[in-house]
Design an enzyme around this catalytic site. Structure first.
Site, PDB file in Angstrom:
ATOM      1  N   LYS A  91       9.036  -0.278  14.291  1.00 10.76           N
ATOM      2  CA  LYS A  91       9.667   0.047  13.001  1.00 10.76           C
ATOM      3  C   LYS A  91      10.740   1.122  13.195  1.00 10.76           C
ATOM      4  O   LYS A  91      11.836   1.043  12.636  1.00 10.76           O
ATOM      5  CB  LYS A  91       8.623   0.565  12.007  1.00 10.76           C
ATOM      6  CG  LYS A  91       7.615  -0.478  11.545  1.00 10.76           C
ATOM      7  CD  LYS A  91       6.697   0.121  10.484  1.00 10.76           C
ATOM      8  CE  LYS A  91       5.531  -0.781  10.178  1.00 10.76           C
ATOM      9  NZ  LYS A  91       4.564  -0.229   9.235  1.00 10.76           N
TER      10      LYS A  91
ATOM     11  N   HIS B 286      -5.768 -33.250  17.511  1.00 11.47           N
ATOM     12  CA  HIS B 286      -4.688 -34.116  17.988  1.00 11.47           C
ATOM     13  C   HIS B 286      -3.554 -33.292  18.556  1.00 11.47           C
ATOM     14  O   HIS B 286      -2.424 -33.776  18.658  1.00 11.47           O
ATOM     15  CB  HIS B 286      -4.218 -35.013  16.843  1.00 11.47           C
ATOM     16  CG  HIS B 286      -5.336 -35.868  16.333  1.00 11.47           C
ATOM     17  ND1 HIS B 286      -5.664 -37.079  16.900  1.00 11.47           N
ATOM     18  CD2 HIS B 286      -6.258 -35.642  15.363  1.00 11.47           C
ATOM     19  CE1 HIS B 286      -6.722 -37.584  16.273  1.00 11.47           C
ATOM     20  NE2 HIS B 286      -7.102 -36.722  15.344  1.00 11.47           N
TER      21      HIS B 286
ATOM     22  N   GLU C  63      -5.063  -6.422  14.547  1.00 17.34           N
ATOM     23  CA  GLU C  63      -4.560  -5.106  14.159  1.00 17.34           C
ATOM     24  C   GLU C  63      -5.710  -4.088  14.190  1.00 17.34           C
ATOM     25  O   GLU C  63      -5.508  -2.909  14.414  1.00 17.34           O
ATOM     26  CB  GLU C  63      -3.905  -5.154  12.775  1.00 17.34           C
ATOM     27  CG  GLU C  63      -2.854  -4.075  12.577  1.00 17.34           C
ATOM     28  CD  GLU C  63      -2.082  -4.188  11.270  1.00 17.34           C
ATOM     29  OE1 GLU C  63      -2.693  -4.097  10.195  1.00 17.34           O
ATOM     30  OE2 GLU C  63      -0.851  -4.371  11.314  1.00 17.34           O
TER      31      GLU C  63
ATOM     32  N   LYS D  99       0.841  -1.198   0.000  1.00 16.61           N
ATOM     33  CA  LYS D  99       0.000   0.000   0.000  1.00 16.61           C
ATOM     34  C   LYS D  99       0.876   1.247   0.000  1.00 16.61           C
ATOM     35  O   LYS D  99       0.673   2.165  -0.775  1.00 16.61           O
ATOM     36  CB  LYS D  99      -0.925  -0.030   1.222  1.00 16.61           C
ATOM     37  CG  LYS D  99      -1.830   1.167   1.323  1.00 16.61           C
ATOM     38  CD  LYS D  99      -2.813   1.043   2.467  1.00 16.61           C
ATOM     39  CE  LYS D  99      -3.543   2.360   2.668  1.00 16.61           C
ATOM     40  NZ  LYS D  99      -4.518   2.323   3.748  1.00 16.61           N
TER      41      LYS D  99
ATOM     42  N   GLU E 289      10.414  -4.606   4.785  1.00 17.25           N
ATOM     43  CA  GLU E 289      10.514  -5.994   4.327  1.00 17.25           C
ATOM     44  C   GLU E 289      10.257  -6.081   2.820  1.00 17.25           C
ATOM     45  O   GLU E 289      11.004  -6.729   2.080  1.00 17.25           O
ATOM     46  CB  GLU E 289       9.477  -6.876   5.055  1.00 17.25           C
ATOM     47  CG  GLU E 289       9.743  -7.086   6.534  1.00 17.25           C
ATOM     48  CD  GLU E 289       9.123  -6.004   7.412  1.00 17.25           C
ATOM     49  OE1 GLU E 289       8.858  -4.881   6.910  1.00 17.25           O
ATOM     50  OE2 GLU E 289       8.914  -6.282   8.600  1.00 17.25           O
TER      51      GLU E 289
ATOM     52  N   GLY F 153      -4.914  -1.793   4.829  1.00 14.41           N
ATOM     53  CA  GLY F 153      -4.093  -2.916   4.373  1.00 14.41           C
ATOM     54  C   GLY F 153      -4.762  -4.257   4.638  1.00 14.41           C
ATOM     55  O   GLY F 153      -4.810  -5.138   3.768  1.00 14.41           O
ATOM     56  N   ARG F 154      -5.320  -4.426   5.841  1.00 12.84           N
ATOM     57  CA  ARG F 154      -5.917  -5.721   6.201  1.00 12.84           C
ATOM     58  C   ARG F 154      -7.316  -5.906   5.610  1.00 12.84           C
ATOM     59  O   ARG F 154      -7.944  -6.935   5.849  1.00 12.84           O
ATOM     60  CB  ARG F 154      -5.933  -5.866   7.723  1.00 12.84           C
ATOM     61  CG  ARG F 154      -6.572  -4.701   8.464  1.00 12.84           C
ATOM     62  CD  ARG F 154      -6.263  -4.756   9.960  1.00 12.84           C
ATOM     63  NE  ARG F 154      -6.762  -3.588  10.664  1.00 12.84           N
ATOM     64  CZ  ARG F 154      -6.110  -2.434  10.809  1.00 12.84           C
ATOM     65  NH1 ARG F 154      -4.918  -2.273  10.257  1.00 12.84           N
ATOM     66  NH2 ARG F 154      -6.629  -1.435  11.492  1.00 12.84           N
TER      67      ARG F 154
END
Ligand code: F6P
Length: 540
Positions: free
Chosen positions: A504, A384, A353, A206, A212, A267-268
């Site tokens: 950040k 399990h 978030e 965005k 990253e 973004g999400r």
């Protein structure tokens, strides 16, 4: 508006909780055989059975009263109308526009955003069709067979989740990979067996500034240039998705391969924007449009269904009920579908978030719990592993269970086994097994205390016909609006994420301190200083 904890419905819910907190689901079902029918609702292709919750008609009435008192419907309408409900960033919140049909009018600052939305969708469809057909070729003239999406957070989790969920609908001749982590291993593993002349990188960000993604994008560029022997290859092997077109241009990506979106898409909440370009290439434009139609169907359900039958509203209110009155810290989400393996991770960002906030819209520190921790794994795998704790541990963990009546796999005979387990787990969680029942079954006395399963563990059961593009859209939209409902009750801004900034900033301070050369003077706390020094020593 009255403070949340002083509102009449909140107070009534607190008193009501005190009265029913120890009532067992066994009792509730015995007294009220009609509750399964009454406490279920349907919409946009999804069926929700919420009868195995620790609620009565009174609980539901009070939760709906709470939604009314807190103005959930008004806030929802403000969102759909393009009002700037993300107040801390002064932005509209319009992911619902991304899937609204052509001809709808939705305005931000007086301008209709829908023509632009459909212009980008059409451009994506054209690009995707050309990649899929082989009309779009790479630098050496070969067709593209591999697509690598580079992005993180909302620019990664949705595309990866959707690809895995809908793989049976994808072009099986093509390979799709997703690189998110700044750990170089992520890039190396994703590309080690790919031929560069058949590979398209989609840089999804965005902001087009995320450390990253920008680092991996630079690595991808160097990889492609080295393998293809020319800078000119970039134009044929890179596409970009961003709201920051100048930064994309500066990176050198061909404007013809660049797809935009807008600051009113969080973004999400962006997997159905151009961030879904890899999804569209994988599934084809028609399936992507079916995905959008599923989202839209649930948007319309949320906007128009009566409160007592409104799936996202109910799901959100039940989350509030356990989070704030039972003190449940977490919610498990267990999809009974191997294809939905990444759905819990996707929901983690969406929920945590969005609603991991401790300050309300007026800037006051809240005196109540906000967003729960979301976690989960597909069933039957989880059974399990960690289900033991849900069944017999000391913590209350409400669980959402998701199942599909028709399988996607051609190995259809196993589907009944999967679904039997889904229904059995919800039954066991709700009703458990008493000492008397164990005795009657001949369980040895010495084992009885350990084998008693208390039950009274709540579940929501979400059922759909089949996991197809439309159903996935509807499911994601269900959770988006559930998160919205919770945020509206808690009076928080579900659409900002200031908490991620500090880490950040600190990382950008530490990066130069790790650079090779003499150790710089470190001015962190004693622990951080020592860790940096140890890392530098051990790295060699
Ligand atoms: O750091 C958090 C975050 O900003 C998320 O909200 C977002 O989805 C992710 O980083 C990626 O951001 P971008 O798409 O701008 O690279």
């Amino acid at each position: 508006m009255t403070a949340l904890t002083d509102s009449p419905a909140w107070k009534a819910l607190a008193a009501h909780h005190a009265a029913i907190k120890d009532v067992h689901l066994r009792t509730l079902f015995a007294q009220d055989p009609g509750r399964a029918e009454r406490f279920s609702a349907e919409g946009a292709g999804l069926f929700l059975d919420y009868s195995k919750n620790r609620i009565t008609d009174e609980t539901l009435k009070l939760l709906l009263q709470l939604a009314d008192e807190r103005g959930v419907a008004q806030r929802r309408d403000a969102m759909f109308a393009g009002e700037k409900i993300n107040t801390t960033e002064r932005r509209a919140v319009l992911h619902v526009a991304l899937r609204a049909p052509r001809g709808t009018r939705i305005e931000v600052d007086g301008a209709d955003v829908m023509p632009e939305v459909h212009k980008v969708l059409d451009a994506m469809a054209d690009f995707s069709a050309r990649v899929r057909s082989g009309a779009f070729t790479g630098h050496t003239g070969k067709r593209i067979r591999n697509v690598v999406n580079i992005g993180i957070g909302g620019s990664y989790l949705g595309p990866e989740m959707a690809y895995r969920a809908l793989r049976p609908y994808s072009d099986r001749e093509m390979t799709f990979r997703f690189v998110a982590n700044v750990d170089g291993a992520d890039f190396s593993e994703a590309t080690h067996d790919l031929a560069a002349d058949e590979t398209l990188f989609i840089i999804s960000s965005k902001t087009f500034t995320t450390l990253e993604t920008m680092t991996n994008a630079a690595t991808a560029r160097a990889w492609a240039v080295e393998k293809l022997g020319s800078d000119a290859a970039i134009a044929k092997h890179f596409a970009a998705v961003s709201t920051n077109i100048p930064a994309v241009t500066k990176f050198g990506i061909d404007p013809a391969n660049t797809f935009g979106f807008w600051d009113w898409v969080g973004g999400r909440y962006s997997m159905d924007s151009a961030i879904g370009l890899s999804t569209m290439i994988a599934l084809g434009p028609d399936n992507f449009r079916a995905l959008l139609a599923g989202f839209h169907a649930m948007d319309e359900h949320f906007r128009t269904a009566p409160p007592a039958r409104n799936l996202p509203l109910l799901l959100g209110l039940l989350t509030v009920w356990y989070n704030n009155f039972f003190g449940a810290q977490t919610i498990g989400v267990m999809p009974y579908s191997a294809h939905l393996a990444r759905f819990p991770a996707y929901l983690q960002q969406l929920q945590m978030e969005s609603n991991g906030k401790h300050v309300d819209l007026d800037g006051h520190v809240v005196n109540y719990q906000t967003g729960p921790i979301i976690w989960g794994e597909p069933g039957t795998d989880g059974q399990h592993s960690f289900y033991q704790l849900i069944h017999q541990g000391t913590k209350l963990i409400p669980v959402d269970m998701i199942g599909f009546c028709k399988p996607l796999s051609p190995i259809a005979h196993q589907h009944d086994l999967l679904m039997a387990n889904l229904f059995a787990q919800a039954e066991a969680l709700a009703f458990g097994k008493t000492a008397e029942e164990l005795k009657a079954e001949g369980s040895p006395d010495f084992q009885t205390p350990y084998r008693v399963t208390q039950g009274n563990r709540p579940t929501n059961m979400i059922l759909a016909d089949r996991l197809d593009p439309a159903t996935l859209g509807s499911l994601v939209s269900l959770y988006e609006h559930s998160v919205f409902t919770q945020g509206a009750i808690w009076a928080i801004d579900s659409f900002d994420q200031w908490g991620v900034e500090l880490g950040k900033v600190l990382a950008s301070r530490i990066i130069p301190e790790l650079a090779p050369g003499p150790e710089p003077a470190l001015r962190h706390d004693a622990s951080t200083n020592a860790l940096i020094a140890r890392y530098r020593r051990m790295r060699g």
